[in-house]
Design an enzyme around this catalytic site. Sequence first.
Site, PDB file in Angstrom:
ATOM      1  N   GLU A 255       0.863  -1.182   0.000  1.00 57.01           N
ATOM      2  CA  GLU A 255       0.000   0.000   0.000  1.00 57.01           C
ATOM      3  C   GLU A 255       0.900   1.233   0.000  1.00 57.01           C
ATOM      4  OE1 GLU A 255      -4.006   1.784   2.137  1.00 57.01           O
ATOM      5  OE2 GLU A 255      -2.787   0.338   3.227  1.00 57.01           O
TER       6      GLU A 255
ATOM      7  N   HIS B  53      -5.902   6.060  -2.188  1.00 54.61           N
ATOM      8  CA  HIS B  53      -5.386   7.363  -1.744  1.00 54.61           C
ATOM      9  C   HIS B  53      -5.191   8.270  -2.957  1.00 54.61           C
ATOM     10  CE1 HIS B  53      -4.625   6.146   2.482  1.00 54.61           C
ATOM     11  NE2 HIS B  53      -4.522   4.950   1.941  1.00 54.61           N
TER      12      HIS B  53
ATOM     13  N   HIS C 202     -10.297   0.233  -0.156  1.00 51.76           N
ATOM     14  CA  HIS C 202     -11.175   0.813   0.875  1.00 51.76           C
ATOM     15  C   HIS C 202     -12.046   1.966   0.349  1.00 51.76           C
ATOM     16  CE1 HIS C 202      -7.790   3.547   1.287  1.00 51.76           C
ATOM     17  NE2 HIS C 202      -7.122   2.795   2.145  1.00 51.76           N
TER      18      HIS C 202
ATOM     19  N   ASP D 298      -8.702  -3.916   6.888  1.00 53.90           N
ATOM     20  CA  ASP D 298      -7.718  -2.826   6.919  1.00 53.90           C
ATOM     21  C   ASP D 298      -7.221  -2.642   8.359  1.00 53.90           C
ATOM     22  OD1 ASP D 298      -6.021  -0.797   6.119  1.00 53.90           O
ATOM     23  OD2 ASP D 298      -7.587   0.736   6.002  1.00 53.90           O
TER      24      ASP D 298
END
EC number: 3.5.1.25
Length: 395
Positions: free
Chosen positions: A133, A198, A219, A281
């Site tokens: 990530e 993100h 997410h 997560d």
Amino acid sequence: MQRVIIRNGRLIFPGSIESGLILVCEQGVISEIMEERLFSLAGDDRLIDAKGNYVAPGFIDIHTHGGGGHDFMDGTVAAYLGAAETHARHGTTALLPTTLTSTFDELVNTFAVYKAAVNQNRKGARFLGLHLEGPYFAYNQRGAQDPKYLRDPEPEEYNRILAESADIVRWSLAPELPGALEFGELLASAGILPSIAHSDAIYEEVLDAFHAGFSHVTHLYSAMSSVTRRNAFRYAGVLEAAYLIEDMTVEIIADGVHLPKPLLQFVYRFKGPERTALCTDSMRGAGMPDGESILGSLEKGQRVIIEDGVAKLPDRTAFAGSVATTDRLVRTMVEVAEVPLVDAVRMMTLTPARIMHVDHRKGSIEKGKDADLVIFDDNIDVSHTIIEGDVIYGN
């Protein structure tokens, strides 16, 4: 090898729940599913009476950073094994250890530790490969990721990273960054899932990314753009693109905190259980009491606070990862989002298995698939976790 026999359970299949069946696990796989009246028990069989509880495929978590006081960025085999054992007690039979933005040296160390942990993992959820990530994220959507490590993808760096490990199966990044599309194409061609995360991308950039191989959104709702203005004109963002691109899959942190009931229901209605995976997560605080904790490695991580069923930055301006376990996710979808149990389980089993292309051996109760199973009651309280035919948790 001793057979494991499960009787008196309500078996959860992708589209139904059935009773009166015996489940036979042999040599690590499901060898038989038959009517109980037709089955004969052998002398050395291990019999598990499900006592009328549910028998489901093992839960698959494709995005977790740790649990039980351990983070995968701690860089130790003990951390990997400890987190895997914690999640197994809550029904997780397979997971993707997930990194945070970090230095190159930390990543390389993680790769070596992962290999060692895979060979020693006997009592925890099995590792399906590594999920990186970052560090290629949009600054404005960094969330709890440490901003000092954020940067654009450069071939010299990411090719070095890829050369260091053959265990990377997923990489989350922002597709609008310079060079990101080319990187995504490279990942997809190597069989690695490029996932949007993100990100401040607009719809048109997400569509380009989808065509480049970015078929999944990390997410959903967390750390991503929605409708925005540029030079007074409105543009749809990552969030809207996730819904509009029909074949895009998504994951949600269904802990009841990151997404409230209306959003859980919205995702379920418009993406459906076939394209929605549940993920924890989770950081090291999963399965731990409230109080101070650390997101990331013990040495270089950020201090966070666990309260209200979630981890937060100390100034409480953002969530810093969840403290959920997979049983909590299923429970939340059933009890809060009012989703049928069959679909909630599918989002925790077969859908993530398909996203990660392991559904030929995991994700559903079928003859010949891995004997990864979880037994739980009407409250989704886990009594047994079985991984490859071994009873990891439960008597």
